[in-house]
Scaffold this active site. Structure first.
Site, PDB file in Angstrom:
ATOM      1  N   ARG A 139       1.273  40.093  19.462  1.00 42.16           N
ATOM      2  CA  ARG A 139       0.376  41.240  19.380  1.00 42.16           C
ATOM      3  C   ARG A 139       0.699  42.130  18.183  1.00 42.16           C
ATOM      4  NH1 ARG A 139       2.317  43.402  23.682  1.00 42.16           N
ATOM      5  NH2 ARG A 139       1.385  45.430  23.307  1.00 42.16           N
ATOM      6  N   LYS A 140       1.527  41.655  17.284  1.00 45.10           N
ATOM      7  CA  LYS A 140       1.857  42.398  16.065  1.00 45.10           C
ATOM      8  C   LYS A 140       0.748  42.165  15.041  1.00 45.10           C
ATOM      9  CE  LYS A 140       6.816  42.101  16.922  1.00 45.10           C
ATOM     10  NZ  LYS A 140       8.127  41.576  16.464  1.00 45.10           N
ATOM     11  N   THR A 141      -0.378  42.769  15.314  1.00 46.45           N
ATOM     12  CA  THR A 141      -1.568  42.586  14.492  1.00 46.45           C
ATOM     13  C   THR A 141      -1.969  43.906  13.845  1.00 46.45           C
ATOM     14  OG1 THR A 141      -2.951  42.941  16.453  1.00 46.45           O
ATOM     15  CG2 THR A 141      -2.438  40.660  15.870  1.00 46.45           C
TER      16      THR A 141
END
Length: 271
Positions: A139-141
């Site tokens: 989820r490191k977007t």
């Protein structure tokens, strides 16, 4: 040989239009002085790939130009490897509208292709080690750009993994400590659905022995260069935040052909 699935079918048309509209509004919230200068003469522009990588982000590129009234004809397939300098697509429409969509579309396809390239390299490294688990993103977007980035992971052969907090219960070290222990954390999670264990101090084999149905994920400091060190028979997933955080964008240019009446060739462009 079976044809490759068309990943663009995953994307709701209404969501594509909304994203394209939001991105264009961000880049041109008021007057378009450049568009005023060039007018609405019909032109053909060619999308050129100028660095090597996996091509990705076609649906978003096309949606951006559809929003400004231009058409896109693809000359290569999404997911293909491109070497510089290669022609990827042709865009046709009024000059002012091609230039209105140009930067937004290039930003999108360049970043998506960079992520797909990194994902493909990580998947290849994991497979070459003989492991057949799941290589995933995280989820490191980029805020507001999660859908294109998750889509690019798929094009590159990796898994989206969790799209958001509700996609899967993820128990990390902080969850275990807050729950008072791994056993209590797992028992609580099992009441509401499937879960995965991540960043825990016990080894993967110990976790699997106690909870054989749990999904064990290796994460933290994993890159495409060292991914083979983290895979093993008790690891189900390896997730790499660097696939979306650190991917280097593939370099693209959009060049209006000097002679729109002829078939565009590389010699028709100024770099």
């Amino acid at each position: 040989m079976a044809s490759q699935p068309n990943l663009s079918h995953l994307l709701p048309a209404a969501r594509l239009r909304q994203l394209a509209c939001d991105w264009l509004r961000e880049d041109a919230p008021a007057f378009d002085y450049g568009g005023y200068a060039v007018g609405d003469r019909q032109e053909c522009a060619v999308l050129l790939c100028k660095s090597p990588g996996v091509l990705a982000g076609f649906p978003f590129f096309e949606a951006i130009f559809a929003e400004v009234g231009c058409s896109v004809e693809w000359l290569q397939s999404e997911g293909a490897w491109a070497e510089p300098i290669s022609r990827v697509a042709e865009v046709r429409g009024p000059a002012k509208d091609i230039l209105l969509g140009e930067r937004v579309a290039l930003n999108c396809i360049g970043r998506c292709s960079g992520i797909a390239t990194s994902a493909a390299k990580a998947c290849q490294a994991a497979r070459e080690s003989g492991w057949h688990g799941e290589v995933a993103g995280t989820r490191k977007t980029t805020p507001g750009f999660r859908l294109p980035e998750k889509y690019a992971l798929l094009v590159g052969g990796a898994s989206c993994h969790r799209y958001d907090l509700g996609s899967l219960i993820m128990l990390k070290d902080n969850h275990v400590w807050a729950s008072g222990g791994i056993t209590q954390a797992i028992r609580s999670a099992r009441r509401v659905g499937g879960f995965a264990l991540k960043d825990l101090h016990p080894t993967a084999s110990t976790v699997k022995a106690s909870f054989p149905r749990a999904t064990v994920e290796a994460s933290g400091g994993i890159t495409e260069d060292n991914v083979a060190q983290f895979v093993g028979p008790d690891v189900d997933v390896v997730s790499l935040g660097c696939l979306t955080q650190s991917a280097r964008a593939v370099d693209f240019s959009l060049k209006i052909c000097r002679d729109p009446a002829s078939k565009p060739q590389l010699r028709n462009f100024v770099f």
